[in-house]
Design an enzyme around this catalytic site. Structure first.
Site, mmCIF file in Angstrom:
data_model
loop_
_atom_site.group_PDB
_atom_site.id
_atom_site.type_symbol
_atom_site.label_atom_id
_atom_site.label_comp_id
_atom_site.label_asym_id
_atom_site.label_seq_id
_atom_site.Cartn_x
_atom_site.Cartn_y
_atom_site.Cartn_z
ATOM 1 C CB THR A 13 -36.014 23.788 -18.012
ATOM 2 O OG1 THR A 13 -34.628 23.635 -17.709
ATOM 3 C CG2 THR A 13 -36.399 22.820 -19.108
ATOM 4 N N GLY A 14 -34.951 26.978 -17.295
ATOM 5 C CA GLY A 14 -34.636 27.876 -16.179
ATOM 6 C C GLY A 14 -35.555 29.083 -16.165
ATOM 7 C CB VAL B 268 -33.541 33.885 -18.076
ATOM 8 C CG1 VAL B 268 -33.434 34.687 -19.361
ATOM 9 C CG2 VAL B 268 -33.205 34.758 -16.881
ATOM 10 N NE ARG C 15 -24.125 40.579 -19.007
ATOM 11 C CZ ARG C 15 -24.766 40.384 -17.864
ATOM 12 N NH1 ARG C 15 -24.247 40.806 -16.741
ATOM 13 N NH2 ARG C 15 -25.944 39.792 -17.853
ATOM 14 C CB CYS D 108 -31.545 42.657 -15.094
ATOM 15 S SG CYS D 108 -31.010 42.028 -13.489
ATOM 16 C CD GLN E 71 -30.289 44.946 -8.418
ATOM 17 O OE1 GLN E 71 -29.279 45.631 -8.343
ATOM 18 N NE2 GLN E 71 -30.306 43.773 -9.026
ATOM 19 N N GLY F 111 -34.673 38.398 -10.091
ATOM 20 C CA GLY F 111 -33.330 38.546 -10.623
ATOM 21 C C GLY F 111 -32.369 37.487 -10.122
ATOM 22 C CD GLU G 178 -26.917 42.887 -9.841
ATOM 23 O OE1 GLU G 178 -26.375 41.768 -9.899
ATOM 24 O OE2 GLU G 178 -27.870 43.211 -10.565
ATOM 25 C CG HIS H 80 -33.969 45.120 -10.990
ATOM 26 N ND1 HIS H 80 -34.564 44.228 -10.134
ATOM 27 C CD2 HIS H 80 -32.960 44.432 -11.601
ATOM 28 C CE1 HIS H 80 -33.946 43.049 -10.222
ATOM 29 N NE2 HIS H 80 -32.993 43.144 -11.110
#
Lengths: 365, 365, 365, 365
Positions: free
Chosen positions: A12-13, A15, A122, A162, A190, A194, A216, A257
């Site tokens: 539902t977000g 992304v 990550r 991203c 950006q 984002g 970032e 971006h």
């Protein structure tokens, strides 16, 4: 072909919605399982996103009727897995990093592969951080990841931040042709998408820019090293370079971006014309495999003086291509250019889907 | 004190309007002569700008009643000069470069000093390009300029491009303390008012940025060398550095140019704390002379993570201060920071007025 | 099916580009002739629009290679017509009204039907002003138009102003169900693309709105009367109502005109629920004929409190649907609602294409 | 003159900051007490707003050093009151309506007058809702309010919603000249600052408008009736009209609410020229009393076709004037015009300060 049933965590977000929208007519995958926070759990997806759907593209009819599960409830996903409704999951979870880390591991441990958009894993050494055109071979750490973790069929792969996607593929295309890149300056402009929703207040973005995005610059300086690294034993070892200095700004743009980049090559330096030719001709594994979300031409070279521009170029080739322009010598380093990509498609959900296509083609899904 | 009567050439244009507005309550100067294109000539100023006045600040009542002269008609200015209505002129002419060049020389030859905002004479070797806090001593070339040209009382001084002002004073403050700056990367995010009116179409600025401004990068790379140069004989000789690589972008901001800067020092390198102290304490000749348009503190240091921002910081200290923030080490060079200044005040009309105040204080006006 | 070859007049302008882009994959029509101003004439289309292409969607490959003709040169179009390259033309001419009027008549006189987007002939009594869902029967004046003009095969049809399309179809749907509409207040919030390129300066659209669009209110008040009029003899006679008061504003939106509407019905008044049902169920001739550009559901009813919104709703159903929301009683009249449509698709090129499809289906093309 | 010490409740919020900034150089009032939520309490004001100060104008030096009190702690305010640091308070509280209601009453009961910007008490029958130019006589209910409540020196006055201020003073000016206004349609285009911070997400305001603001239309339709009402006994009785239909939109503007208005007069109708004259000449009690925040000319009439515009007109006369333009006949009612005022100055803090000045001049403070 029978479509592969997939789940979306955090559906539902911001992304998550992008995943749902992009998968609407996917030739290989079909969303049959959606999970989100306890607040949304138990509602039909259409109801859960009513008044909160941010895209002009809609979700498919079938998805609207799906009952939203609690993303914390791995057993629910496992039941769907066993029923044949969820062969793997896309993770677009929005929680504390530690929670995401643990939860993604729980799914993998339960036998459900996780193709993640979250940043939590990550820097986990045995989790590949994939850009399908650059380091598809990092996926080959999956068997070791499973072995090390004692996982049977589950695994975790992630994608990088991203904003680096607007220049990483161009950088790689040059490296692949034998041009070492020693150092690079990057200044990004950006888009607000984002930052999710509600994200950046409009009072900060009308007649204004914000020259800061928390965390970032660090990501932009470090993630390239893992992506360009090598698999050694059961771990991914960072590449020694290029060294990056990043300056990240938020600008009043919805999607896309932009990055202003200056490159310093090693001793061997390509000409401007050579750079343009390398970029225009660059093709990689996703193109060879003709993956559905692969852009035909991963790097589009524009010759106009004032391109790329976010609104005009972000949607190029299903919003999956990187567009470059203003390719010219640098007064201090060797080469300057501007790169642009769609941050919520190429840089987020679209990139995740391309990774899943790659994993499918390579036999991991 | 009796106010000095001044003229404004190009008084109906964007920068011309800014001059008129800023001079409304000036303690030393009073606008008594306005000139513009033949189209506006012969009308009262109020009528000439009706429906074309772009500022929220208005022009003074007296100026609205002034009859607009033809800026090409030097004799008309000369008559005003003789009548005591125009001791010198601010030039905000908007014409072809060659025409401006010739016209400004004609005014000077007629005995009327020209304090110019136009770029036409920036590279004329005996014309100083002044930033009052940096190179006020360049004004001392005026006697030689007069002699070389055979001019009696007239002369020409100019100011540099608006976008470099967001970082030139900070750079200079460090150089003055003995820190050589060898190289610098600059990426600017520039406001639309810098392009005049109608200027940048809204179709290019809603949900978009344009990563190109014609000629701007070249100016940004070259003008610092003249400003930091030295007067030798009757000419200004460029400084050898710093070497600059500039990337200039247009962003959806009304006023205020932002610059992301990375600096490489010479062998002697200041600490971050030292840099902040040098900037916060920097004062120069305009401050010593207490010139009316001089900001009390030319460089304002912000400690918040997300400042400076155009809408919040451009108006600092009569819109004449430069605001800096995000002062931190650079991964490749030595120092990174973000600088911001108001492009149509500090970077244009306000800077021109400060130059005139300096020239008055030095006895040239 | 063999595609019908079509020409586009004014092909390099804003609306012309939209025609080219939308016709790229059209199932019935194929662009084989492009004409523009003498400045563009003689160049390949790709070259003529290089650096001036404003859409994210591109033109088709074939069109890029077409040589641009001079739109003033009717003989050139006639030659293309005879060669089978141009069965009719879409007119997106941008010239003085009188010139367009004469030129469109010259094309028609030469035997080439003109489906126009220009306003020049909107008030010519024998020229129908079509919205395909509302007054398709007005096309039946074509034989009389030909006879009165002495034209053989040529004719002219036009479409109305873009901004009224956000509420005209909803109005019509209610009228068709027997609900007279006596009076209506309309306040529009119009996108900048409606003003062409360069159009509205960004200095007027950042942190601002402009409460005026020249001529727009008059058009909004008068055009509905012709659209709702009747063909009597060889002329279209205006309907007596509804009486309209319009207030038109320009807002910082790229595409999509929003209208806030209050309606006063005649004696018979529908309930809110009835209104919603009539709108959701409304279908018209383009839907029956399954015309390619016809939206499946011409009026989309949104129940969320804060819709429609331009960026989220303008692209609904190929950007050809009208989206309505906030349907509620009016404190003074009977009904209030907000309507929205895409001004350069539904309101311009897309509407023109739908008109042409209708004319083809009805045998006029 | 000794300045009157004042307190600001909710001093760290959007409107609270505006109060602090506007009072910085006030000739009569001096901020000596600031209170906010428990989160901010106990910190110096400068620290409490660090990184959250949204205005370009700064707070005064003295205020930065003030210790923030807990706004819930009436005893703390009372102590300040007794010490002579807080003769009355401006309330810019941001809490649930019921809490504000109770808290403002607690201050008044403790003997501290409350000049409120909050909506909590707008419909309390014995609390006047003041626009200083329209209903200053409503302040005369204060003695009855005190008596009814058993309050000694404390009392509460409020101001109405920000968006109606762009047209209420013009309406009143006409009524005062004997022109009854029966009905009016209003469509507003409202700035984002009206929603506070973080307020409206930038994803909703870039390339978009939102045709809905919760509760705003109801307020716009009802509040005029109280403002134009009469004091009868200890209560304010609503006026019977005008009847209003409002449509409220959020647009991408920082400050300045624009209203498109259509008026229906009673039997007696002024000419357009008469309306303009009435507005230009309108003066009221604040002007007679020469109150510091009173605009010299409360209603500024612009003749240009495209004014008023938010960025160009909101700051007129200390941002306290209403600017009107596009005064023309209405096709359905009698008169159309566009009104504009600064929502956080005239419509919020500035309006509250003007009310306090009025109360001081009338002897209530």
């Amino acid at each position: 072909m029978q479509k592969i049933p997939v789940g979306v965590l955090g559906a539902t977000g911001m992304v998550g919605q992008q995943y749902i929208a992009l998968l609407a007519d996917h030739p290989w995958f079909e969303v049959r399982y959606v999970a989100a926070s306890p607040r949304s759990a138990g509602k039909p997806y259409a109801e859960a996103v009513a008044g909160r759907w941010h895209l002009s593209r809609s979700y498919g009819k079938g998805v609207g009727d799906l009952m939203v599960a609690d993303a914390n409830d791995v057993q629910s996903a496992l039941a769907a897995f066993k029923k044949g409704d969820c062969a793997f999951v896309f993770s677009a979870l929005e929680m504390a990093k530690d929670e995401i880390k643990a939860l993604e591991e729980a799914y993998a441990a339960a036998g459900i592969p996780v193709v993640s958009n979250a940043s939590a894993h990550r820097w986990t050494p045995d989790v590949p951080m994939l850009i399908a055109e650059i380091n598809p071979h990092h996926a080959d750490i999956i068997p070791q990841q499973r072995e090390q973790r004692g996982w049977d069929k589950g695994f975790i792969v992630v994608k990088p931040n991203c904003s680096i996607q607007s220049y990483m593929t161009p950088i790689w295309a040059l490296m692949q042709k034998g041009y070492e890149i020693r150092r690079m300056f990057v200044t990004t402009l950006q888009a607000v998408s984002g930052a999710g929703y509600p994200g950046v207040p409009s009072l900060d973005m009308i007649d204004n820019i914000v020259p800061y995005i928390g965390g970032e610059e660090e990501k932009s300086e470090q993630e390239p090293l893992k992506i360009l690294g090598s698999v050694q034993g059961g771990t991914i070892v960072n590449a020694p370079g290029p060294l990056v200095s990043a300056h990240c700004n938020r600008v009043p743009v919805v999607d896309g971006h932009t990055a202003c980049v200056s490159l310093e090559f090693g001793d061997k330096k390509p000409s401007i014309e050579e750079v343009k030719a390398i970029w225009a001709q660059f093709r990689a594994l996703p193109q060879e495999l003709k993956l559905p979300f692969a852009p035909e031409q991963p790097i589009i070279v524009r010759e106009e003086a004032d391109r790329p521009q976010p609104r005009k170029d972000r949607d190029a080739d299903k919003a999956m291509a990187v567009t470059v322009g203003r390719i010219r010598p640098c007064k201090l380093f060797d080469l300057r250019f501007v790169g642009l990509s769609h941050n919520t498609v190429r840089g987020a959900a679209g990139g995740g889907i391309l990774n899943a296509e790659l994993l499918k083609a390579r036999g991991y899904l």
